[in-house]
Design a protein around this motif. Structure first.
Motif, PDB file in Angstrom:
ATOM      1  N   ARG A   1      32.217  40.515  32.059  1.00  0.00           N
ATOM      2  CA  ARG A   1      31.353  41.372  33.426  1.00  0.00           C
ATOM      3  C   ARG A   1      30.356  39.951  34.412  1.00  0.00           C
ATOM      4  NH1 ARG A   1      29.968  39.652  27.718  1.00  0.00           N
ATOM      5  NH2 ARG A   1      27.917  37.947  27.984  1.00  0.00           N
ATOM      6  N   ILE A   2      30.009  38.452  33.574  1.00  0.00           N
ATOM      7  CA  ILE A   2      30.128  37.921  34.791  1.00  0.00           C
ATOM      8  C   ILE A   2      30.891  37.927  35.775  1.00  0.00           C
ATOM      9  CG2 ILE A   2      29.194  35.406  35.470  1.00  0.00           C
ATOM     10  CD1 ILE A   2      27.588  36.793  33.209  1.00  0.00           C
ATOM     11  N   GLU A   3      32.195  38.112  35.756  1.00  0.00           N
ATOM     12  CA  GLU A   3      33.445  37.529  37.016  1.00  0.00           C
ATOM     13  C   GLU A   3      33.046  39.110  38.207  1.00  0.00           C
ATOM     14  OE1 GLU A   3      34.298  36.623  33.825  1.00  0.00           O
ATOM     15  OE2 GLU A   3      34.699  34.135  34.280  1.00  0.00           O
ATOM     16  N   ILE A   4      33.076  40.133  37.148  1.00  0.00           N
ATOM     17  CA  ILE A   4      33.029  41.237  38.088  1.00  0.00           C
ATOM     18  C   ILE A   4      31.427  41.996  38.386  1.00  0.00           C
ATOM     19  CG2 ILE A   4      32.580  43.846  37.297  1.00  0.00           C
ATOM     20  CD1 ILE A   4      34.405  43.191  34.857  1.00  0.00           C
ATOM     21  N   LEU A   5      30.704  41.623  38.073  1.00  0.00           N
ATOM     22  CA  LEU A   5      29.229  40.980  38.952  1.00  0.00           C
ATOM     23  C   LEU A   5      29.748  40.391  39.921  1.00  0.00           C
ATOM     24  CD1 LEU A   5      26.204  40.826  36.345  1.00  0.00           C
ATOM     25  CD2 LEU A   5      27.104  43.367  37.573  1.00  0.00           C
TER      26      LEU A   5
ATOM     27  N   CYS B   1      31.640  39.546  41.554  1.00  0.00           N
ATOM     28  CA  CYS B   1      32.941  40.139  43.258  1.00  0.00           C
ATOM     29  C   CYS B   1      31.744  41.446  43.294  1.00  0.00           C
ATOM     30  CB  CYS B   1      33.952  40.330  41.904  1.00  0.00           C
ATOM     31  SG  CYS B   1      35.201  41.867  43.162  1.00  0.00           S
ATOM     32  N   CYS B   2      31.732  42.334  42.617  1.00  0.00           N
ATOM     33  CA  CYS B   2      30.697  43.235  43.154  1.00  0.00           C
ATOM     34  C   CYS B   2      29.661  43.251  43.247  1.00  0.00           C
ATOM     35  CB  CYS B   2      31.375  44.131  41.868  1.00  0.00           C
ATOM     36  SG  CYS B   2      33.138  44.579  41.776  1.00  0.00           S
ATOM     37  N   ALA B   3      28.529  42.566  42.851  1.00  0.00           N
ATOM     38  CA  ALA B   3      27.203  42.146  43.128  1.00  0.00           C
ATOM     39  C   ALA B   3      26.567  41.196  43.461  1.00  0.00           C
ATOM     40  CB  ALA B   3      27.040  43.608  41.936  1.00  0.00           C
ATOM     41  N   PRO B   4      27.301  40.465  43.955  1.00  0.00           N
ATOM     42  CA  PRO B   4      26.331  39.293  44.117  1.00  0.00           C
ATOM     43  C   PRO B   4      24.807  38.739  43.873  1.00  0.00           C
ATOM     44  CG  PRO B   4      27.440  38.979  45.948  1.00  0.00           C
ATOM     45  CD  PRO B   4      28.100  40.750  44.884  1.00  0.00           C
ATOM     46  N   SER B   5      24.239  40.057  44.622  1.00  0.00           N
ATOM     47  CA  SER B   5      22.762  39.976  44.794  1.00  0.00           C
ATOM     48  C   SER B   5      21.969  40.071  43.293  1.00  0.00           C
ATOM     49  CB  SER B   5      22.251  40.964  46.153  1.00  0.00           C
ATOM     50  OG  SER B   5      22.395  42.502  45.566  1.00  0.00           O
ATOM     51  N   LEU B   6      23.057  41.356  42.971  1.00  0.00           N
ATOM     52  CA  LEU B   6      22.257  40.928  40.981  1.00  0.00           C
ATOM     53  C   LEU B   6      22.090  39.676  40.398  1.00  0.00           C
ATOM     54  CD1 LEU B   6      23.635  44.261  39.655  1.00  0.00           C
ATOM     55  CD2 LEU B   6      21.718  44.165  40.811  1.00  0.00           C
ATOM     56  N   LEU B   7      22.918  38.761  40.543  1.00  0.00           N
ATOM     57  CA  LEU B   7      22.629  37.550  39.858  1.00  0.00           C
ATOM     58  C   LEU B   7      21.593  36.877  40.869  1.00  0.00           C
ATOM     59  CD1 LEU B   7      26.624  37.128  39.447  1.00  0.00           C
ATOM     60  CD2 LEU B   7      25.181  37.687  38.076  1.00  0.00           C
TER      61      LEU B   7
ATOM     62  N   VAL C   1      36.656  47.760  26.890  1.00  0.00           N
ATOM     63  CA  VAL C   1      35.313  47.989  26.674  1.00  0.00           C
ATOM     64  C   VAL C   1      34.829  46.195  26.166  1.00  0.00           C
ATOM     65  CG1 VAL C   1      33.385  48.355  25.907  1.00  0.00           C
ATOM     66  CG2 VAL C   1      34.009  50.182  26.379  1.00  0.00           C
ATOM     67  N   THR C   2      36.242  45.766  25.497  1.00  0.00           N
ATOM     68  CA  THR C   2      35.898  44.210  25.356  1.00  0.00           C
ATOM     69  C   THR C   2      36.426  43.471  26.275  1.00  0.00           C
ATOM     70  OG1 THR C   2      36.371  44.957  22.763  1.00  0.00           O
ATOM     71  CG2 THR C   2      36.783  42.726  23.679  1.00  0.00           C
ATOM     72  N   PHE C   3      36.837  44.078  27.773  1.00  0.00           N
ATOM     73  CA  PHE C   3      38.008  42.999  28.835  1.00  0.00           C
ATOM     74  C   PHE C   3      36.688  43.485  29.215  1.00  0.00           C
ATOM     75  CE2 PHE C   3      39.226  43.424  32.418  1.00  0.00           C
ATOM     76  CZ  PHE C   3      40.140  42.285  32.553  1.00  0.00           C
ATOM     77  N   LEU C   4      35.632  44.460  29.274  1.00  0.00           N
ATOM     78  CA  LEU C   4      34.589  44.228  30.510  1.00  0.00           C
ATOM     79  C   LEU C   4      34.247  43.511  30.331  1.00  0.00           C
ATOM     80  CD1 LEU C   4      35.131  47.896  31.898  1.00  0.00           C
ATOM     81  CD2 LEU C   4      35.513  46.003  32.770  1.00  0.00           C
ATOM     82  N   TYR C   5      33.548  43.513  28.921  1.00  0.00           N
ATOM     83  CA  TYR C   5      31.752  42.957  28.373  1.00  0.00           C
ATOM     84  C   TYR C   5      32.628  41.167  28.518  1.00  0.00           C
ATOM     85  CZ  TYR C   5      28.838  40.858  25.706  1.00  0.00           C
ATOM     86  OH  TYR C   5      27.529  40.747  24.677  1.00  0.00           O
ATOM     87  N   ASP C   6      34.078  41.319  28.435  1.00  0.00           N
ATOM     88  CA  ASP C   6      33.883  40.455  28.406  1.00  0.00           C
ATOM     89  C   ASP C   6      34.288  38.885  29.768  1.00  0.00           C
ATOM     90  OD1 ASP C   6      33.972  39.527  25.553  1.00  0.00           O
ATOM     91  OD2 ASP C   6      36.405  39.431  25.637  1.00  0.00           O
TER      92      ASP C   6
END
Length: 122
Positions: free
Chosen positions: A110-114, A116-122, A103-108
């Motif tokens: 989160r921007i890179e994951i978003l 990569c996976c969902a650029p339209s949400l940014l 959870v800590t890894f995913l939280y830290d």
């Protein structure tokens, strides 16, 4: 972690050993979270998560040790309420130990994951 590993030579096999290891881990966790000695924030955050996991694991061991000592001495018979409460506490600790690092890894990250996976949400 090295200091906590050296604690095996102090009070071998006792609850005091685990309590002292928890104390050392907690002191180092406070140090890491306040000073942030790592140049990269993510590494410091991951180190904090690992120390919290280590402290939770040691606390889990302390609870198991105390429970075993109580059953050995037969001084206190476990009631159904005590059994349920200790089981819930142990399950919660196990969950924290298992989930805190990812959870800590995913939280830290989160921007890179978003991105990569969902650029339209940014």
């Amino acid at each position: 972690i090295m200091i906590a590993a050296l604690i095996i030579f102090l009070w071998p096999g006792s609850a005091e050993q685990l309590a002292f290891a928890i104390f050392v881990s907690a002191v180092y966790l406070v140090y890491v979270l306040t000073v942030m000695p790592f140049a990269n924030y993510r590494i410091g955050s991951l180190q904090g998560a690992m120390l919290a996991t280590q402290g939770a694991t040691l606390f889990y061991g302390l609870l198991m040790s105390m429970d075993a000592l109580r059953l050995q001495s037969n001084a206190v018979k476990k009631s159904a309420y005590n059994q349920v409460a200790s089981t819930i506490l142990l399950v919660l600790l196990s969950t924290v130990i298992f989930l805190l690092p990812p959870v800590t890894f995913l939280y830290d990250n989160r921007i890179e994951i978003l991105m990569c996976c969902a650029p339209s949400l940014l």
